[in-house]
Enzyme design. Structure first.
Site, PDB file in Angstrom:
ATOM      1  N   ALA A   5       0.814  -1.214   0.000  1.00 43.55           N
ATOM      2  CA  ALA A   5       0.000   0.000   0.000  1.00 43.55           C
ATOM      3  C   ALA A   5       0.851   1.269   0.000  1.00 43.55           C
ATOM      4  O   ALA A   5       0.352   2.358  -0.238  1.00 43.55           O
ATOM      5  CB  ALA A   5      -0.924   0.000   1.209  1.00 43.55           C
ATOM      6  N   LYS A   6       2.131   1.105   0.295  1.00 42.55           N
ATOM      7  CA  LYS A   6       3.092   2.217   0.307  1.00 42.55           C
ATOM      8  C   LYS A   6       2.542   3.428   1.053  1.00 42.55           C
ATOM      9  O   LYS A   6       2.409   4.515   0.503  1.00 42.55           O
ATOM     10  CB  LYS A   6       3.522   2.573  -1.119  1.00 42.55           C
ATOM     11  CG  LYS A   6       4.191   1.376  -1.799  1.00 42.55           C
ATOM     12  CD  LYS A   6       4.868   1.700  -3.088  1.00 42.55           C
ATOM     13  CE  LYS A   6       5.495   0.475  -3.721  1.00 42.55           C
ATOM     14  NZ  LYS A   6       4.539  -0.564  -4.181  1.00 42.55           N
ATOM     15  N   ARG A   7       2.256   3.215   2.349  1.00 38.29           N
ATOM     16  CA  ARG A   7       1.686   4.274   3.172  1.00 38.29           C
ATOM     17  C   ARG A   7       2.775   5.001   3.953  1.00 38.29           C
ATOM     18  O   ARG A   7       3.950   4.669   3.857  1.00 38.29           O
ATOM     19  CB  ARG A   7       0.637   3.686   4.130  1.00 38.29           C
ATOM     20  CG  ARG A   7      -0.536   3.040   3.422  1.00 38.29           C
ATOM     21  CD  ARG A   7      -1.268   4.042   2.541  1.00 38.29           C
ATOM     22  NE  ARG A   7      -1.905   3.387   1.409  1.00 38.29           N
ATOM     23  CZ  ARG A   7      -3.191   3.095   1.296  1.00 38.29           C
ATOM     24  NH1 ARG A   7      -4.020   3.395   2.257  1.00 38.29           N
ATOM     25  NH2 ARG A   7      -3.656   2.519   0.215  1.00 38.29           N
TER      26      ARG A   7
END
Ligand code: OMP
Length: 269
Positions: free
Chosen positions: A95-97
């Site tokens: 999700a590359k948060r």
């Protein structure tokens, strides 16, 4: 999942393959479109066909979020299906948060508590307080972007800072925020030449390595300097496996492709 459990599974299967789930309705076999939830059905069949050859699945949330509410439902169903049927597989929510601490805490809650993912990919750009909330959960992991596989990785990640390139600063600094039990780093397979330097900074951390298959990275090149005594690598392939065929036999074809990659990995055991 603990590091010991992950290593045990890798050594038992002689595979460190992570199958990436990047479902795209434009690419999945047409006959699936008559299903109530084509995205879930596609992922379910891919998971069943490849599970014996991999130790991890990585649904990339963008490919679910693109379909709105129904896509989120497909993501939840896919993760639940994997957790129920393949509980030993390491589940990465890609999700590359990363945001201010207060917001990162909610991302962590969403992916670890609600979706029961084992790990989430995290962008380090906002610094320590944006990463720490992902490290507060027992047996859960943050997988922090260090040196990514794409062309644009050189725009920032290779800039000189503090006497070395920025991605090295990221590896050094972020490694001090967590442990080898809750932190991994993303390093692209397309950057194989840099693995020697990377291992001199993080000799034992697991690395998630996307970029073999469709992006052209070499498994052998990555293994040359990337492997550790505990293996220390999860190599991801998405399109080359899940879209190996778009016929009625797509799942079988994906299984064959995953088996092929796992076969290449087995020589390292
Ligand atoms: P394929 O190129 O189809 O194997 O897909 C690669 C997957 O890994 C995609 O889901 C990407 O978003 C992801 N990825 C990269 O390709 N490069 C990176 O540097 C990091 C990631 C990732 O974090 O997984």
């Amino acid at each position: 999942m603990t590091r010991a459990e992950l290593i045990h599974q890798i050594k038992t299967k002689k595979s460190f393959l992570c199958v990436g789930l990047d479902p795209d309705v434009e690419k999945i076999p047409k006959f699936l479109l008559s299903e109530d939830d084509p995205i879930f059905e596609f992922c379910r069949q891919i998971v069943d066909a490849t599970a014996d050859h991999c130790v991890s699945f990585k649904p990339n949330t963008a490919f679910f979020e693109a379909y709105g509410l129904s896509g989120i439902t497909s993501l939840e169903r896919t993760i639940k299906y994997i957790k129920q049927n393949y509980p030993d597989h390491f589940l990465i929510a890609d999700a590359k948060r990363g945001d201010i601490g207060n917001t990162s805490s909610m991302y962590a809650k969403a992916f670890f508590k609600r979706l029961h993912a084992d790990a989430i990919t995290v962008a380090p750009y906002m610094g320590k307080d944006s990463v720490l909330p992902f490290l507060q959960f027992e047996k859960k992991w943050a997988i922090v972007l260090a040196l990514t596989s794409n062309e644009g990785s050189s725009d920032f990640q290779l800039l000189e800072t503090n006497g070395h390139q920025l991605y090295k600063e990221v590896l050094e600094k972020v490694a001090s925020w967590g442990t080898e039990e809750n932190l991994m780093f993303v390093v692209g397979a397309t950057k194989a030449a840099m693995f020697r330097d990377i291992r001199s900074i993080v000799p034992n951390h697991f690395l998630l390595v996307p970029g073999v298959g469709a992006q052209g990275g070499s498994l052998a090149e990555v293994c040359k300097y990337g492997l550790t005594k505990d293996v220390g690598l999860l190599i991801n392939s998405s399109r080359a496996i899940i879209y190996a065929s778009n016929t009625d036999n797509f799942a079988y074809a994906a299984g064959i492709e995953a088996e092929k990659v796992a076969g290449e990995m087995s020589v390292y055991f």
